[in-house]
Design a protein around this motif. Structure first.
Motif, PDB file in Angstrom:
ATOM      1  N   MET A   1       0.839  -1.184   0.000  1.00 52.78           N
ATOM      2  CA  MET A   1       0.000   0.000   0.000  1.00 52.78           C
ATOM      3  C   MET A   1       0.885   1.249   0.000  1.00 52.78           C
ATOM      4  O   MET A   1       1.924   1.299   0.615  1.00 52.78           O
ATOM      5  CB  MET A   1      -0.897  -0.016   1.228  1.00 52.78           C
ATOM      6  CG  MET A   1      -1.812   1.165   1.286  1.00 52.78           C
ATOM      7  SD  MET A   1      -3.076   0.880   2.525  1.00 52.78           S
ATOM      8  CE  MET A   1      -3.900   2.410   2.459  1.00 52.78           C
ATOM      9  N   VAL A   2       0.412   2.278  -0.664  1.00 48.84           N
ATOM     10  CA  VAL A   2       1.146   3.530  -0.758  1.00 48.84           C
ATOM     11  C   VAL A   2       1.155   4.206   0.611  1.00 48.84           C
ATOM     12  O   VAL A   2       0.145   4.298   1.287  1.00 48.84           O
ATOM     13  CB  VAL A   2       0.469   4.452  -1.803  1.00 48.84           C
ATOM     14  CG1 VAL A   2       1.139   5.795  -1.841  1.00 48.84           C
ATOM     15  CG2 VAL A   2       0.478   3.793  -3.160  1.00 48.84           C
ATOM     16  N   LYS A   3       2.308   4.683   1.047  1.00 53.19           N
ATOM     17  CA  LYS A   3       2.445   5.330   2.362  1.00 53.19           C
ATOM     18  C   LYS A   3       2.196   6.836   2.282  1.00 53.19           C
ATOM     19  O   LYS A   3       1.755   7.440   3.226  1.00 53.19           O
ATOM     20  CB  LYS A   3       3.843   5.075   2.920  1.00 53.19           C
ATOM     21  CG  LYS A   3       4.163   3.608   3.066  1.00 53.19           C
ATOM     22  CD  LYS A   3       3.954   3.174   4.479  1.00 53.19           C
ATOM     23  CE  LYS A   3       4.498   1.788   4.674  1.00 53.19           C
ATOM     24  NZ  LYS A   3       3.582   0.766   4.848  1.00 53.19           N
ATOM     25  N   ALA A   4       2.513   7.452   1.141  1.00 58.76           N
ATOM     26  CA  ALA A   4       2.298   8.888   0.971  1.00 58.76           C
ATOM     27  C   ALA A   4       2.039   9.174  -0.500  1.00 58.76           C
ATOM     28  O   ALA A   4       2.463   8.432  -1.370  1.00 58.76           O
ATOM     29  CB  ALA A   4       3.508   9.673   1.456  1.00 58.76           C
ATOM     30  N   LEU A   5       1.325  10.242  -0.759  1.00 59.11           N
ATOM     31  CA  LEU A   5       1.076  10.679  -2.126  1.00 59.11           C
ATOM     32  C   LEU A   5       0.935  12.190  -2.085  1.00 59.11           C
ATOM     33  O   LEU A   5       1.027  12.797  -1.029  1.00 59.11           O
ATOM     34  CB  LEU A   5      -0.170  10.000  -2.697  1.00 59.11           C
ATOM     35  CG  LEU A   5      -1.488  10.089  -1.917  1.00 59.11           C
ATOM     36  CD1 LEU A   5      -2.253  11.348  -2.252  1.00 59.11           C
ATOM     37  CD2 LEU A   5      -2.335   8.889  -2.278  1.00 59.11           C
ATOM     38  N   ASN A   6       0.706  12.774  -3.230  1.00 58.17           N
ATOM     39  CA  ASN A   6       0.500  14.218  -3.275  1.00 58.17           C
ATOM     40  C   ASN A   6      -0.994  14.497  -3.324  1.00 58.17           C
ATOM     41  O   ASN A   6      -1.744  13.809  -4.023  1.00 58.17           O
ATOM     42  CB  ASN A   6       1.187  14.831  -4.487  1.00 58.17           C
ATOM     43  CG  ASN A   6       2.685  14.815  -4.347  1.00 58.17           C
ATOM     44  OD1 ASN A   6       3.223  14.501  -3.290  1.00 58.17           O
ATOM     45  ND2 ASN A   6       3.369  15.137  -5.414  1.00 58.17           N
ATOM     46  N   CYS A   7      -1.402  15.516  -2.605  1.00 60.69           N
ATOM     47  CA  CYS A   7      -2.800  15.930  -2.604  1.00 60.69           C
ATOM     48  C   CYS A   7      -3.189  16.319  -4.033  1.00 60.69           C
ATOM     49  O   CYS A   7      -2.481  17.098  -4.675  1.00 60.69           O
ATOM     50  CB  CYS A   7      -2.987  17.110  -1.657  1.00 60.69           C
ATOM     51  SG  CYS A   7      -4.639  17.844  -1.736  1.00 60.69           S
ATOM     52  N   PRO A   8      -4.306  15.793  -4.551  1.00 58.75           N
ATOM     53  CA  PRO A   8      -4.728  16.160  -5.908  1.00 58.75           C
ATOM     54  C   PRO A   8      -5.133  17.621  -6.038  1.00 58.75           C
ATOM     55  O   PRO A   8      -5.197  18.153  -7.135  1.00 58.75           O
ATOM     56  CB  PRO A   8      -5.937  15.260  -6.170  1.00 58.75           C
ATOM     57  CG  PRO A   8      -6.005  14.304  -5.051  1.00 58.75           C
ATOM     58  CD  PRO A   8      -5.158  14.795  -3.941  1.00 58.75           C
ATOM     59  N   ASN A   9      -5.393  18.289  -4.913  1.00 59.35           N
ATOM     60  CA  ASN A   9      -5.818  19.682  -4.959  1.00 59.35           C
ATOM     61  C   ASN A   9      -4.642  20.655  -4.895  1.00 59.35           C
ATOM     62  O   ASN A   9      -4.529  21.550  -5.718  1.00 59.35           O
ATOM     63  CB  ASN A   9      -6.797  19.965  -3.817  1.00 59.35           C
ATOM     64  CG  ASN A   9      -7.398  21.344  -3.917  1.00 59.35           C
ATOM     65  OD1 ASN A   9      -7.855  21.750  -4.967  1.00 59.35           O
ATOM     66  ND2 ASN A   9      -7.396  22.062  -2.814  1.00 59.35           N
ATOM     67  N   CYS A  10      -3.731  20.460  -3.907  1.00 60.62           N
ATOM     68  CA  CYS A  10      -2.661  21.452  -3.710  1.00 60.62           C
ATOM     69  C   CYS A  10      -1.255  20.882  -3.937  1.00 60.62           C
ATOM     70  O   CYS A  10      -0.280  21.614  -3.853  1.00 60.62           O
ATOM     71  CB  CYS A  10      -2.749  22.042  -2.310  1.00 60.62           C
ATOM     72  SG  CYS A  10      -2.296  20.900  -0.989  1.00 60.62           S
ATOM     73  N   ALA A  11      -1.145  19.585  -4.189  1.00 59.34           N
ATOM     74  CA  ALA A  11       0.120  18.895  -4.475  1.00 59.34           C
ATOM     75  C   ALA A  11       1.030  18.737  -3.259  1.00 59.34           C
ATOM     76  O   ALA A  11       2.152  18.271  -3.388  1.00 59.34           O
ATOM     77  CB  ALA A  11       0.884  19.561  -5.612  1.00 59.34           C
ATOM     78  N   ALA A  12       0.549  19.068  -2.077  1.00 60.64           N
ATOM     79  CA  ALA A  12       1.347  18.848  -0.865  1.00 60.64           C
ATOM     80  C   ALA A  12       1.449  17.352  -0.586  1.00 60.64           C
ATOM     81  O   ALA A  12       0.579  16.574  -0.976  1.00 60.64           O
ATOM     82  CB  ALA A  12       0.690  19.549   0.323  1.00 60.64           C
ATOM     83  N   THR A  13       2.513  16.929   0.077  1.00 62.67           N
ATOM     84  CA  THR A  13       2.652  15.531   0.465  1.00 62.67           C
ATOM     85  C   THR A  13       1.535  15.193   1.435  1.00 62.67           C
ATOM     86  O   THR A  13       1.252  15.933   2.372  1.00 62.67           O
ATOM     87  CB  THR A  13       4.021  15.279   1.118  1.00 62.67           C
ATOM     88  OG1 THR A  13       5.025  15.630   0.175  1.00 62.67           O
ATOM     89  CG2 THR A  13       4.179  13.824   1.509  1.00 62.67           C
ATOM     90  N   PHE A  14       0.891  14.072   1.178  1.00 61.34           N
ATOM     91  CA  PHE A  14      -0.284  13.649   1.936  1.00 61.34           C
ATOM     92  C   PHE A  14      -0.059  12.242   2.444  1.00 61.34           C
ATOM     93  O   PHE A  14       0.275  11.349   1.680  1.00 61.34           O
ATOM     94  CB  PHE A  14      -1.508  13.708   1.010  1.00 61.34           C
ATOM     95  CG  PHE A  14      -2.768  13.193   1.637  1.00 61.34           C
ATOM     96  CD1 PHE A  14      -3.491  13.982   2.504  1.00 61.34           C
ATOM     97  CD2 PHE A  14      -3.235  11.927   1.347  1.00 61.34           C
ATOM     98  CE1 PHE A  14      -4.657  13.524   3.076  1.00 61.34           C
ATOM     99  CE2 PHE A  14      -4.394  11.454   1.919  1.00 61.34           C
ATOM    100  CZ  PHE A  14      -5.110  12.254   2.788  1.00 61.34           C
ATOM    101  N   ASN A  15      -0.201  12.030   3.748  1.00 61.61           N
ATOM    102  CA  ASN A  15      -0.072  10.704   4.343  1.00 61.61           C
ATOM    103  C   ASN A  15      -1.390   9.959   4.149  1.00 61.61           C
ATOM    104  O   ASN A  15      -2.450  10.442   4.544  1.00 61.61           O
ATOM    105  CB  ASN A  15       0.251  10.828   5.839  1.00 61.61           C
ATOM    106  CG  ASN A  15       0.505   9.487   6.478  1.00 61.61           C
ATOM    107  OD1 ASN A  15       0.077   8.442   6.001  1.00 61.61           O
ATOM    108  ND2 ASN A  15       1.223   9.505   7.586  1.00 61.61           N
ATOM    109  N   THR A  16      -1.345   8.760   3.554  1.00 63.73           N
ATOM    110  CA  THR A  16      -2.575   8.022   3.248  1.00 63.73           C
ATOM    111  C   THR A  16      -3.319   7.559   4.493  1.00 63.73           C
ATOM    112  O   THR A  16      -4.463   7.149   4.395  1.00 63.73           O
ATOM    113  CB  THR A  16      -2.273   6.809   2.355  1.00 63.73           C
ATOM    114  OG1 THR A  16      -1.337   5.960   3.015  1.00 63.73           O
ATOM    115  CG2 THR A  16      -1.724   7.233   1.016  1.00 63.73           C
TER     116      THR A  16
END
Length: 156
Positions: A1-16
């Protein structure tokens, strides 16, 4: 499973493990569980946007149910991913392990004519979705009867 991704709205790193982007306040659905039901109380008015994978929900659209699913074509061919039911649409997004990882399918709830149970495969079941032109999409899901019930509730 992905541990982090970028927010689709602001591109900030997002913890899943979070459900809300700490920078912009968007709600991001990233669950990989077999099935989830959502309460309208989860989506507070402070959430600027709601995303399912990279797909932005419409302004008056709210998630109802999501889960793992296969878009079924034949006994030898299907695409795996996530299925989402909202009050406006039924959306399927393929996961990255498919031959066609960019596969995206959706139908507006207003275009759904009927639903029915298909073949039961032990713990997973086929759910048949028919549009008003009688074209059928088949999904293999966990808890098919619950999916049918939730879709039928939205249709009413």
């Amino acid at each position: 499973m992905v541990k982090a991704l970028n927010c689709p709205n602001c591109a900030a790193t997002f913890n899943t493990k979070d459900s809300v982007c700490e920078y912009c306040g968007s709600y991001i659905i990233t669950s990989e569980s077999k099935q989830n039901n959502y309460s309208l109380n989860e989506f507070k008015p402070t959430y600027k946007k709601i995303f399912f994978h990279q797909i932005e929900m419409w302004e008056d659209e709210r998630p109802i149910r999501s889960g793992v699913a296969n878009l079924y074509y034949s006994a030898t061919r299907s695409d795996g991913g996530q299925l989402l039911l909202t009050n406006k649409r039924l959306i399927f997004c393929a996961h990255a392990l498919n031959i066609n990882p960019n596969l995206y399918w959706e139908i507006n709830i207003s275009d759904v004519d009927r639903t029915e149970m298909g073949l039961n495969l032990l713990i997973s079941q086929r759910v048949n979705i028919y549009n008003k032109k009688n074209l059928k999409a088949v999904f293999v899901v966990y808890g098919g009867k619950r999916w049918i019930s939730e879709i039928d509730n939205v249709l009413r």
